[in-house]
Design a protein around this motif. Structure first.
Motif, PDB file in Angstrom:
ATOM      1  N   HIS A   1      60.009  89.247  43.462  1.00  0.00           N
ATOM      2  CA  HIS A   1      58.789  89.380  42.667  1.00  0.00           C
ATOM      3  C   HIS A   1      57.657  88.486  43.180  1.00  0.00           C
ATOM      4  CE1 HIS A   1      56.362  90.377  39.186  1.00  0.00           C
ATOM      5  NE2 HIS A   1      56.222  89.099  38.897  1.00  0.00           N
TER       6      HIS A   1
ATOM      7  N   VAL B   1      46.003  83.642  39.532  1.00  0.00           N
ATOM      8  CA  VAL B   1      47.090  83.894  38.591  1.00  0.00           C
ATOM      9  C   VAL B   1      47.056  82.817  37.509  1.00  0.00           C
ATOM     10  CG1 VAL B   1      49.584  84.016  38.283  1.00  0.00           C
ATOM     11  CG2 VAL B   1      48.534  85.013  40.325  1.00  0.00           C
TER      12      VAL B   1
ATOM     13  N   VAL C   1      47.231  88.355  36.850  1.00  0.00           N
ATOM     14  CA  VAL C   1      46.430  88.136  38.033  1.00  0.00           C
ATOM     15  C   VAL C   1      45.037  88.681  37.738  1.00  0.00           C
ATOM     16  CG1 VAL C   1      47.225  90.298  39.132  1.00  0.00           C
ATOM     17  CG2 VAL C   1      46.190  88.487  40.529  1.00  0.00           C
TER      18      VAL C   1
ATOM     19  N   LEU D   1      51.534  90.420  35.230  1.00  0.00           N
ATOM     20  CA  LEU D   1      52.585  90.370  36.250  1.00  0.00           C
ATOM     21  C   LEU D   1      53.890  90.944  35.716  1.00  0.00           C
ATOM     22  CD1 LEU D   1      51.886  86.900  37.909  1.00  0.00           C
ATOM     23  CD2 LEU D   1      51.022  89.172  38.526  1.00  0.00           C
TER      24      LEU D   1
ATOM     25  N   VAL E   1      53.911  89.756  44.409  1.00  0.00           N
ATOM     26  CA  VAL E   1      52.649  89.273  43.844  1.00  0.00           C
ATOM     27  C   VAL E   1      51.746  88.737  44.952  1.00  0.00           C
ATOM     28  CG1 VAL E   1      51.592  87.553  42.318  1.00  0.00           C
ATOM     29  CG2 VAL E   1      53.638  88.796  41.576  1.00  0.00           C
TER      30      VAL E   1
END
Length: 459
Positions: free
Chosen positions: A14, A108, A113, A437, A18
């Protein structure tokens, strides 16, 4: 089929996903500004390179405007094909001074984000690329055929996409198309959109005297273009917020009783909605609920007005010209061309003497309804349950997505899966646009599940 191994891989990767999203969001691919043409090209190349890294055949196709990305991986001649659509261009960031952090320096914070394009649409279409990547990494192959179409002109009305579709119909053949360029019904309430309103959008230009005039010297002698424009605009609505254009409602398809019942059951928090909008009262057509007015009834709105002097201090003039933008959202059975003709006839009739009126038809889109009974739609519902942990609600959307009409008309696609991973308060087109997210992760999970559901191998 269990997807636990794939979902574990999503969780472990993850952070990298991102980081890659942040990289894409850092490219200021504003399609409406010529000064960003190189940035739009760069964003398209970024998407092509990402698809190639996944093992897909990918190419950047030039158009008369910004290029189109096409990629494919079709290893199964006897299995369904899913076409995935997205856009890598973004809206202008203005007003920039209202952003808490720069629009193209993704930040973030608080689980989101923040950047222009985060939700609309870079974060959402990237979920599908990450889904393909993780399935290939864990299982060695995707369970169905996949094609990817990502354009760079959605935010300016996709002016060259229709020509691309006509030229490449064979290339784009598919059994269903997935479009994630919208939102959930509410945070943590996933949704499938089965209806879109259509659009008829106009510009009115009213011209009076040859030049701006001194209002003291010439007031009372000539028709003021702003006054004439105001009379035209005021004639467009009547009591109960009904559109007053004759014939406007003639072809409107009424909602079925079951639709009204389902809309009434949706968890719409009116107090929160009013707080989010910053208004004390919700207005609209009498006899219909806020949800019905918002998504399934036709509307007319004035989107902009200009003319005369609006600067600091005083300048007493009769302007030589004035103008306005007017949009009408249409529902099933309303034809944009017919509505355009009715609108032209009405404004010509009510235009006061002493000015000239020019009516320009800027955009149009047909309303859309997708059958909820299609097997691909039901597969998408099961996939969302797997990805989000709950069943989606089925909704109509008040906006228009003209490219949906193109896919129906040019490719003959009826199974159009409108699956929004974003949230209604993501701020698309506004300062401080954001994307959760957690929704990014759940969107990837749902996209993975969709691949297996369409293959008949659901979890």
């Amino acid at each position: 089929m269990t997807l636990t191994d794939i979902f574990e891989k999503i969780d472990s990767n993850h952070k990298r996903y991102v980081q890659e999203l942040v990289e894409l969001l850092s490219i200021p691919s504003v399609s409406t500004y010529s000064r960003h043409k190189g940035d739009v090209q760069r964003a398209g190349e970024w998407v092509v390179n990402m698809c190639r890294r996944l093992g897909m055949e990918a190419r950047l196709y030039p158009t008369a405007g910004h290029p189109v990305v096409y990629a494919s991986h079709c290893p199964h001649p006897d299995r369904p094909t899913l076409l995935i659509y997205g856009h890598y261009d973004v809206q202008p960031p203005e007003p920039v001074d209202e952003w808490l952090t720069p629009p193209f320096q993704p930040t973030v914070r608080d689980g989101f984000v923040y950047a222009r394009g985060a939700s609309d649409d870079k974060g959402q279409f990237l979920t599908y690329l990450k889904a393909i990547e993780v399935v290939m990494a864990v299982r060695g192959e995707v369970p169905i055929n996949v094609k990817v179409l990502v354009e760079g002109e959605e935010e300016i009305g996709s002016p060259h996409l229709g020509d691309f579709l006509r030229r490449h119909k064979d290339l784009l053949k598919a059994d269903a198309i997935a479009i994630s360029d919208g939102s959930q019904f509410a945070p943590d309430v996933p949704a499938i959109t089965y209806g879109l309103r259509g659009l008829a959008y106009f510009q009115l230009d009213v011209t009076g005297p040859r030049v701006d005039l001194h209002s003291g010297s010439f007031g009372g002698l000539v028709m003021n273009p702003i006054q004439a424009l105001s009379a035209i605009l005021c004639s467009l609505k009547e009591g109960g917020d009904r559109v007053a254009v004759p014939g406007f409602y003639d072809d409107v398809a009424d909602m079925a009783p079951w639709e009204r019942e389902e809309m009434e059951s949706l968890p719409l928090d009116l107090a929160n909605l009013k707080e989010y909008l910053g208004v004390e009262v919700l207005c609209g057509e009498e006899g219909y609920s806020p949800m019905e007015r918002k998504t399934a009834r036709p509307t007319l709105d004035i989107n902009g007005v200009w003319g005369g002097f609006a600067g600091e201090g005083a300048k007493t003039v009769i302007p030589s010209k004035a103008g306005a933008k007017v949009s009408m959202r249409l529902v099933p059975n309303q034809d944009p061309d017919k509505i355009a003709g009715l609108f032209r006839a009405h404004v010509a009739k009510v235009c006061p003497p002493g000015v000239q009126l020019k009516v320009t038809h800027l955009h149009s889109a047909q309303p859309v309804l997708v059958s909820r009974d299609l097997p691909q739609v039901q597969a998408a519902a099961r996939a969302i349950h797997t990805g989000f942990g709950k069943d989606p609600v089925f909704i109509r959307e008040g906006g228009s997505i003209p490219i949906v009409n193109l896919f129906q008309e040019e490719l003959g696609l009826d199974a159009i899966l409108l699956l929004g991973w974003g949230r209604p308060d993501d701020g698309a087109h506004s300062p401080n646009e954001r994307f959760s997210l957690e929704d990014f992760r759940r969107g990837i999970r749902s996209a993975v599940a969709l691949l297996y559901e369409l293959a008949g191998e659901g979890a």
